[in-house]
Scaffold this active site. Structure first.
Site, PDB file in Angstrom:
ATOM      1  CB  CYS A 407      -6.102  15.371  -4.070  1.00  0.00           C
ATOM      2  SG  CYS A 407      -7.717  14.681  -4.444  1.00  0.00           S
ATOM      3  CG  HIS A 534      -4.130  10.990  -3.721  1.00  0.00           C
ATOM      4  ND1 HIS A 534      -3.660  12.375  -2.773  1.00  0.00           N
ATOM      5  CD2 HIS A 534      -5.322  11.460  -4.149  1.00  0.00           C
ATOM      6  CE1 HIS A 534      -5.033  12.810  -2.058  1.00  0.00           C
ATOM      7  NE2 HIS A 534      -6.055  12.328  -3.412  1.00  0.00           N
ATOM      8  CD  GLU A 536      -0.323  11.516  -1.838  1.00  0.00           C
ATOM      9  OE1 GLU A 536      -1.354  11.655  -1.178  1.00  0.00           O
ATOM     10  OE2 GLU A 536       0.906  12.081  -3.487  1.00  0.00           O
TER      11      GLU A 536
END
Length: 571
Positions: A407, A534, A536
Site C-alpha cells: 500500500c 493488502h 496479509e
C-alpha cells in the site's frame, strides 16, 4: 443453531480472541460449520477511523468492512470469510435502532435500552449467525460470539465499560430465548502469580465469576489464563468456589505459539464437553484438521534456521498495529521451515533529523536495517516518518536486499525511484504535498477529503497481470488475475507510467479497467516488489500469502529454486 458466548474477566487483552478462534477451530475439525461474531462496546460505527495505538490494526474484510483485529484471528484460524456485520458495535446498534425510530417502526412507543436496544442485539446476532462464511455457502451450525466488555467483570466489581451493559443484558435474555441446549457461556479469566510469593492466585477469577453471575450469566466453562502451567490444587479450588465441575475448568498457560492453543483445549476434553453440553453430533476424537494443527505447532517449536525481516513503519511501539503483517510473515517463514525474527524499526529513527537529535538511536536503527535479510514497508497514513521509509527503500534497492512494499510502501517505492532514478527531485505524493510539481502519487478521483469513515477504496478487488514474466504472477500460480483486499485513498499517477517502465520499474498488475496500478516489480533485483493491496489479510497458517512468501524465499536465498520447482516447497 448453537451459540457459544466468550466473555472475559479481570483484565482486557487476556486472549479471548485466540480462545474463541481456537474453540471454533476445534469444532470445525469435528466437521461442523462455524461462524464468529465480535462485539465491541465503543460508540464508533466501525474501527476505520481508529489510530492503530487505540485498538491495534484495522482489519479489512472482503466486503470492505473495517473491523477489529480479532476478526482477523477468526478468519485465519477457521479459514473463513466474514462480513462487516460480524463486528457489532454500540454505534451500529444505536444507529440501527434510531433509523427504525425515524421510520416509525416503533409505532410511537418510547424507545428504550430495554427492550429495544437489547432486542436489536439479539436479532442482529441471530440473523448474522445464519450467513454462510465457507466456500460451500452452507448455513453455519455453530456461532462463536466474543463479547468485549471485559472490564465489566474486573476485580472488585468495578464497572469500567458502561456502554457494554446493554450487551450483557441482551445475552442474559438471549440464553433463555436460545434454550439451554443451544447456548454455552465460556468465561476467560486470569490466574496471576505474583513474584513475591510465587503462588497462583484464584481470588481474581472468583470475583470475576461472581460479578458475571450477578449480571445474570453463569459460565459453563472457565478458561484460566496464566504465565505457567496451573497446578491441580488451583483447579480444584476454582471449581469449588466458582460452583463448576473440575472438568469445566480449563487451563491455558503461555505457549511458544498460538498454534498450540487448540491442542491444549482438545487435550483437556473440550470436544467431549461440547458434545454433551450442546448435544452435538460429533465424535470424541479429533479429525485430520486438528492433527495438521498439531503437526504445525510441533514443527514451529523445532525450527532452527532464522530469517530476519526489518519492518519499517511508524506504529512500532505496539505490535498489534501490524498484527496481520506479522502473521503473514510468520505463516511464510513456517512454510519454508524458518523461524521469523521480526525487527521493528521506527521509520523516523532512520531520518537525518534523528542523527542530530539522538545519534545513538539513529545508528541503532540503521544497524538493524543493515543486518536484516529482507525489508518490509507496510501500509500507513500521514507524512510523519515517510523520509525514513524512503531511506530504507533506497537502501533495499541499491544494495539489492529483498523488499516488499504494501500500500503506502508501494507508493513510496515509486516516489523513491522517481527521485533517485528518474531524477525528479520534486517527486512526491499529493497526500504529503498537494502542490508538488511531480505528483507521482495522486488522490483517487472518487476520494472525498471531507469525510473519513468508509470513504476509501475498500474490500476485495481484482488485479489483472499484464505480463507472463512476473515473479508475483508465478508465486500466485500463474493465474491471469488475483483478488485481494484494499484500503487506500491514493494511487500511482497513471499518466507517468511509461517513464518508470523505461527505466526498469515495471507495473505488472493493474485493475480491471487498466487505469489503477496494483503491482510493481524492479528489473535486475532479487526481489523488489510493491503491491497496492493488502495481501496479509488473506494469509492463512497453511496457505501463506504469495507476496510475503516471496519476500521470505528471497531473504533466505531460495526464491529461484522455488520458482524452478514450479512453486513447490521442498520437504
Amino acid at each position: 443453531m448453537k451459540y457459544i458466548l466468550v466473555t472475559g474477566g479481570v483484565i482486557s487483552g487476556i486472549g479471548k480472541g485466540i480462545i474463541a478462534s481456537s474453540i471454533g477451530t476445534i469444532l470445525k475439525s469435528c466437521g461442523l460449520r462455524v461462524t464468529a461474531i465480535k462485539i465491541d462496546p465503543y460508540i464508533n460505527i466501525d474501527a476505520g477511523t481508529f489510530s492503530p495505538y487505540e485498538h491495534g490494526e484495522v482489519f479489512v474484510l472482503n466486503d470492505g468492512g473495517e473491523v477489529d483485529l480479532d476478526l482477523g484471528n477468526y478468519e485465519r484460524f477457521l479459514d473463513i470469510s466474514l462480513y462487516k456485520d460480524n463486528n457489532i458495535t454500540t454505534g451500529k446498534i444505536y444507529q440501527h435502532v434510531i433509523n427504525k425510530e425515524r421510520h416509525g417502526d416503533y409505532l410511537g412507543k418510547t424507545v428504550q435500552v430495554v427492550p429495544h436496544i437489547t432486542d436489536a442485539v439479539q436479532e442482529w446476532v441471530m440473523n448474522q449467525a445464519k450467513v454462510p462464511v465457507d466456500d460451500d455457502r452452507k448455513e453455519p451450525q455453530i456461532c462463536v460470539i466474543e463479547a468485549n466488555p471485559s472490564s465489566l467483570f474486573q476485580l472488585g466489581g468495578t464497572i469500567g465499560d458502561i456502554e457494554g451493559m446493554p450487551f450483557v443484558e441482551a445475552f442474559r435474555q438471549f440464553q433463555f430465548k436460545a434454550k439451554r441446549d443451544n447456548f454455552c457461556n465460556i468465561h476467560v479469566s486470569l490466574v496471576p502469580q505474583p513474584n513475591a510469593t510465587g503462588e497462583q492466585k484464584t481470588k481474581p477469577t472468583q470475583n470475576s465469576v461472581r460479578a458475571l453471575r450477578g449480571l445474570g450469566l453463569s459460565p459453563d466453562l472457565i478458561v484460566c489464563r496464566s504465565a505457567k502451567p496451573i497446578e491441580m490444587a488451583v483447579k480444584e479450588k476454582i471449581s469449588m468456589f466458582c460452583h463448576v465441575e473440575p472438568e469445566q475448568v480449563i487451563f491455558i498457560h503461555d505457549v511458544s505459539s498460538t498454534y498450540r492453543v487448540p491442542i491444549l483445549l482438545e487435550e483437556q476434553g473440550i470436544i467431549k464437553y461440547f458434545k454433551q453440553r450442546l448435544n452435538l453430533p460429533i465424535d470424541d476424537q479429533p479429525s485430520d484438521l486438528l492433527m495438521k494443527w498439531k503437526k504445525m505447532a510441533d514443527r514451529y517449536e523445532r525450527l532452527l534456521k532464522v530469517c530476519s525481516i526489518a519492518l519499517v513503519g511508524k506504529y512500532t511501539k505496539l505490535s498489534d498495529c501490524y498484527a496481520s503483517v506479522f502473521k503473514a510473515l510468520e505463516h511464510s517463514a513456517l512454510a519454508i521451515n524458518h523461524k521469523l525474527d521480526l525487527m521493528y524499526i521506527d521509520s523516523i529513527d532512520l531520518e537525518r533529523s534523528t542523527e542530530v537529535e539522538n545519534p545513538v538511536k539513529y545508528h541503532q536503527a540503521w544497524q538493524k536495517l543493515c543486518k536484516a535479510d529482507g525489508i518490509l514497508v507496510p501500509g500507513g497514513f500521514g507524512i510523519r516518518g515517510t523520509e525514513g521509509k524512503l531511506q530504507a527503500i533506497s537502501w533495499a534497492r541499491t544494495k539489492k536486499k529483498p523488499f516488499l512494499g504494501v500500500c503506502l510502501g508501494m507508493q513510496l517505492a515509486v516516489v523513491e525511484f522517481a527521485r533517485n532514478c528518474l531524477h525528479w527531485k520534486d517527486a512526491n505524493s499529493t497526500e504529503f504535498d498537494p502542490d508538488t510539481k511531480k505528483p507521482v502519487v495522486i488522490d483517487m478521483p472518487e476520494h472525498n477529503p471531507g469525510d473519513m469513515g468508509g470513504t476509501m477504496r475498500l474490500g476485495k478487488r481484482r488485479t489483472v497481470f499484464k505480463t507472463q514474466n512476473s515473479v508475483l504472477r508465478k508465486l500466485y500460480g500463474n493465474e491471469m488475475f488475483v483478488e485481494e483486499r484494499h484500503r487506500h485513498r491514493y494511487e500511482v499517477n497513471p499518466e507517468l507510467i511509461c517513464s518508470f517502465e523505461e527505466k526498469g520499474l515495471k507495473f505488472v498488475g493493474h485493475d480491471m479497467e487498466g487505469n489503477r496500478m496494483e503491482i510493481i516489480e524492479l528489473e535486475n533485483h532479487p526481489y523488489f516488489v510493491g503491491v497496492q493491496f493488502h495481501p496479509e489479510f488473506s494469509s492463512r497458517p497453511m496457505k501463506p500469502s504469495p507476496p510475503y512468501l516471496g519476500l521470505l524465499l528471497a531473504a533466505t536465498g531460495t526464491l529461484n529454486a522455488y520458482l524452478q520447482r514450479g512453486c513447490k516447497l521442498s520437504p
